[in-house]
Design an enzyme around this catalytic site. Structure first.
Site, PDB file in Angstrom:
ATOM      1  N   THR A  97      34.199  37.695  29.365  1.00 34.75           N
ATOM      2  CA  THR A  97      32.909  37.691  28.674  1.00 34.75           C
ATOM      3  C   THR A  97      32.903  38.924  27.779  1.00 34.75           C
ATOM      4  OG1 THR A  97      31.823  36.652  30.556  1.00 34.75           O
ATOM      5  CG2 THR A  97      30.404  37.690  28.921  1.00 34.75           C
ATOM      6  N   LYS A 172      27.873  31.782  25.689  1.00 33.18           N
ATOM      7  CA  LYS A 172      27.766  32.520  26.955  1.00 33.18           C
ATOM      8  C   LYS A 172      26.566  33.480  26.895  1.00 33.18           C
ATOM      9  CE  LYS A 172      29.079  34.563  30.881  1.00 33.18           C
ATOM     10  NZ  LYS A 172      29.222  34.000  32.203  1.00 33.18           N
ATOM     11  N   LYS A 240      26.574  44.746  31.112  1.00 39.39           N
ATOM     12  CA  LYS A 240      27.546  44.604  30.014  1.00 39.39           C
ATOM     13  C   LYS A 240      27.189  43.366  29.180  1.00 39.39           C
ATOM     14  CE  LYS A 240      31.195  42.382  30.916  1.00 39.39           C
ATOM     15  NZ  LYS A 240      31.848  41.110  30.666  1.00 39.39           N
TER      16      LYS A 240
HETATM   17  P1  NAP Z   1      37.300  42.038  38.130  1.00 37.23           P
HETATM   18  O1  NAP Z   1      37.410  41.441  39.482  1.00 37.23           O
HETATM   19  O2  NAP Z   1      36.840  43.437  37.985  1.00 37.23           O
HETATM   20  O3  NAP Z   1      38.732  41.876  37.443  1.00 37.23           O
HETATM   21  C1  NAP Z   1      39.019  42.422  36.185  1.00 37.23           C
HETATM   22  C2  NAP Z   1      40.462  42.162  35.878  1.00 37.23           C
HETATM   23  O4  NAP Z   1      40.777  42.723  34.603  1.00 37.23           O
HETATM   24  C3  NAP Z   1      41.430  42.847  36.865  1.00 37.23           C
HETATM   25  O5  NAP Z   1      42.582  42.045  36.984  1.00 37.23           O
HETATM   26  C4  NAP Z   1      41.742  44.160  36.157  1.00 37.23           C
HETATM   27  O6  NAP Z   1      42.977  44.711  36.556  1.00 37.23           O
HETATM   28  C5  NAP Z   1      41.830  43.677  34.737  1.00 37.23           C
HETATM   29  N1  NAP Z   1      41.596  44.745  33.753  1.00 37.23           N
HETATM   30  C6  NAP Z   1      40.432  45.377  33.503  1.00 37.23           C
HETATM   31  N2  NAP Z   1      40.605  46.280  32.536  1.00 37.23           N
HETATM   32  C7  NAP Z   1      41.905  46.212  32.170  1.00 37.23           C
HETATM   33  C8  NAP Z   1      42.676  46.890  31.216  1.00 37.23           C
HETATM   34  N3  NAP Z   1      42.149  47.830  30.423  1.00 37.23           N
HETATM   35  N4  NAP Z   1      43.978  46.578  31.104  1.00 37.23           N
HETATM   36  C9  NAP Z   1      44.531  45.626  31.895  1.00 37.23           C
HETATM   37  N5  NAP Z   1      43.827  44.938  32.825  1.00 37.23           N
HETATM   38  C10 NAP Z   1      42.535  45.226  32.953  1.00 37.23           C
HETATM   39  O7  NAP Z   1      36.352  41.161  37.185  1.00 37.23           O
HETATM   40  P2  NAP Z   1      35.967  39.610  37.278  1.00 37.23           P
HETATM   41  O8  NAP Z   1      34.792  39.441  38.158  1.00 37.23           O
HETATM   42  O9  NAP Z   1      37.188  38.806  37.516  1.00 37.23           O
HETATM   43  O10 NAP Z   1      35.433  39.365  35.780  1.00 37.23           O
HETATM   44  C11 NAP Z   1      36.323  39.264  34.696  1.00 37.23           C
HETATM   45  C12 NAP Z   1      35.534  38.799  33.461  1.00 37.23           C
HETATM   46  O11 NAP Z   1      34.899  37.547  33.742  1.00 37.23           O
HETATM   47  C13 NAP Z   1      34.445  39.769  33.029  1.00 37.23           C
HETATM   48  O12 NAP Z   1      34.354  39.770  31.625  1.00 37.23           O
HETATM   49  C14 NAP Z   1      33.191  39.156  33.656  1.00 37.23           C
HETATM   50  O13 NAP Z   1      32.014  39.501  32.940  1.00 37.23           O
HETATM   51  C15 NAP Z   1      33.507  37.684  33.530  1.00 37.23           C
HETATM   52  N6  NAP Z   1      32.799  36.828  34.498  1.00 37.23           N
HETATM   53  C16 NAP Z   1      32.739  37.184  35.824  1.00 37.23           C
HETATM   54  C17 NAP Z   1      32.057  36.353  36.711  1.00 37.23           C
HETATM   55  C18 NAP Z   1      31.964  36.713  38.189  1.00 37.23           C
HETATM   56  O14 NAP Z   1      31.168  36.092  38.891  1.00 37.23           O
HETATM   57  N7  NAP Z   1      32.733  37.664  38.692  1.00 37.23           N
HETATM   58  C19 NAP Z   1      31.437  35.182  36.256  1.00 37.23           C
HETATM   59  C20 NAP Z   1      31.542  34.840  34.916  1.00 37.23           C
HETATM   60  C21 NAP Z   1      32.218  35.671  34.043  1.00 37.23           C
HETATM   61  P3  NAP Z   1      43.061  45.654  37.892  1.00 37.23           P
HETATM   62  O15 NAP Z   1      43.268  44.710  39.029  1.00 37.23           O
HETATM   63  O16 NAP Z   1      44.232  46.534  37.641  1.00 37.23           O
HETATM   64  O17 NAP Z   1      41.761  46.409  37.964  1.00 37.23           O
END
Ligand code: NAP
Length: 288
Positions: A97, A172, A240
């Site tokens: 997102t 979104k 965010k």
């Molecule tokens: P998360 O669990 O915090 O995972 C983030 C992922 O991105 C991890 O694999 C992290 O690697 C990687 N990452 C972050 N910064 C990075 C960088 N600078 N370089 C390389 N890798 C990086 O987040 P999430 O919940 O999966 O969400 C991911 C996205 O989906 C976000 O944009 C969020 O807004 C969106 N989203 C989330 C949900 C939800 O319910 N969680 C629902 C809809 C949309 P590491 O493992 O090394 O930290």
């Protein structure tokens, strides 16, 4: 079956990549923290790469789900980013997102190397990712969308092309604007019901059959009532997302008074220690 890579094995990416593998695609994963990539390969097979560039080499489609605009720039056009490994005719699909601006910026960068770009943020949360039942909102060229849509279906129950690059992110934003208002409304109603001395569960049982019904009501009222927020979609992520909506509205002239207000309410929740609480924690600031 396609040759694909998945960058970012977080809460969302980890199970999404699993569904790709289960559907029979040849999957290479990359994760900044290597241990997660090793664990994923240990559980599901396939292989992991040390950098996004290496992961992208020779793939037909590269999927990505990282945190925010800057994270996305890092894994695409940063040092050892995926775009350095992307083949001509390959498609980069971004599930992060992020802003519509960064989608357009990366689309231009992909175009320059003869690759496609589809912005494809998702809705449905962790449960949707685990169950392969996400809603995917896409922006991009029809030809590239047609090439990636059947593969996206591995973890989606709905997937639509909504316009040119950036349109998925704009859709979104509409989704998050809706959620902000609904959660605040639900929080106020539950708070009010308690103060009025009503049996809140009994009330929700009946009003959830009428016009007040919502996904939030169905899935969150019990935990909101119990003051439980240690799960779900984090307040930090929601801020965010609302920040992205408010920035976009400053550009397109849309009026988002309620979204701006709820964003400030979430700032209160962060100050209460709720950065990682589920978004339904808006009720906590009413009851503190
Ligand atoms: P998360 O669990 O915090 O995972 C983030 C992922 O991105 C991890 O694999 C992290 O690697 C990687 N990452 C972050 N910064 C990075 C960088 N600078 N370089 C390389 N890798 C990086 O987040 P999430 O919940 O999966 O969400 C991911 C996205 O989906 C976000 O944009 C969020 O807004 C969106 N989203 C989330 C949900 C939800 O319910 N969680 C629902 C809809 C949309 P590491 O493992 O090394 O930290």
């Amino acid at each position: 079956m396609a040759k694909v890579a998945f960058l970012g094995l977080g809460v969302m990416g980890y199970p999404m990549a699993r569904h790709l593998k289960a559907a029979g695609h040849e999957v290479t994963v990359y994760n900044r923290t290597l241990a997660k990539a090793e664990r994923w390969v240990g559980e599901h097979g396939g292989r992991f790469a040390a950098t996004p560039r290496e992961a992208a080499l020779g793939q037909e489609i590269v999927f990505c789900c990282v945190g925010n605009d800057d994270d996305l720039r890092q894994v695409t056009i940063g040092p050892d980013g995926a775009f350095a490994g992307l083949a001509k005719g390959a498609v980069f699909v971004d599930h992060t997102t992020a802003s519509a601006d960064v989608a357009r910026e990366l689309h231009a960068a992909a175009l320059a190397i003869g690759a496609g770009f589809v912005d494809a943020p998702v809705s449905g949360g962790q449960a949707g990712a685990e169950n392969g039942a996400l809603t995917v909102m896409c922006g991009g060229e029809a030809g590239y969308f047609a090439a990636v849509e059947p593969v996206i279906r591995s973890y989606a129950r709905a997937c639509s092309l909504l316009g040119p690059v950036g349109s998925g992110q704009l859709a979104k934003m509409m989704n998050q604007i809706c959620i902000a208002g609904v959660v605040q409304g639900l929080a106020e109603a539950l708070h009010f019901g308690k103060r009025a001395g009503l049996d809140v569960e009994a009330v929700v049982e009946v009003i959830s059959k009428g016009a007040a019904q919502s996904w939030q009501m169905e899935n969150r009222y019990k935990t909101m009532n119990a003051g439980k927020f240690d799960f779900g979609f984090a307040v930090d992520w929601m801020r965010k997302d609302l920040g992205i909506c408010l920035d976009e509205a400053r550009t397109n002239g849309a009026k988002l008074p309620m979204t701006a207000l709820v964003d400030q309410f979430y700032a209160d929740v962060q100050a209460m220690g709720g950065k990682r609480w589920d978004t339904s924690s808006l009720i906590a600031r009413l009851e503190k």
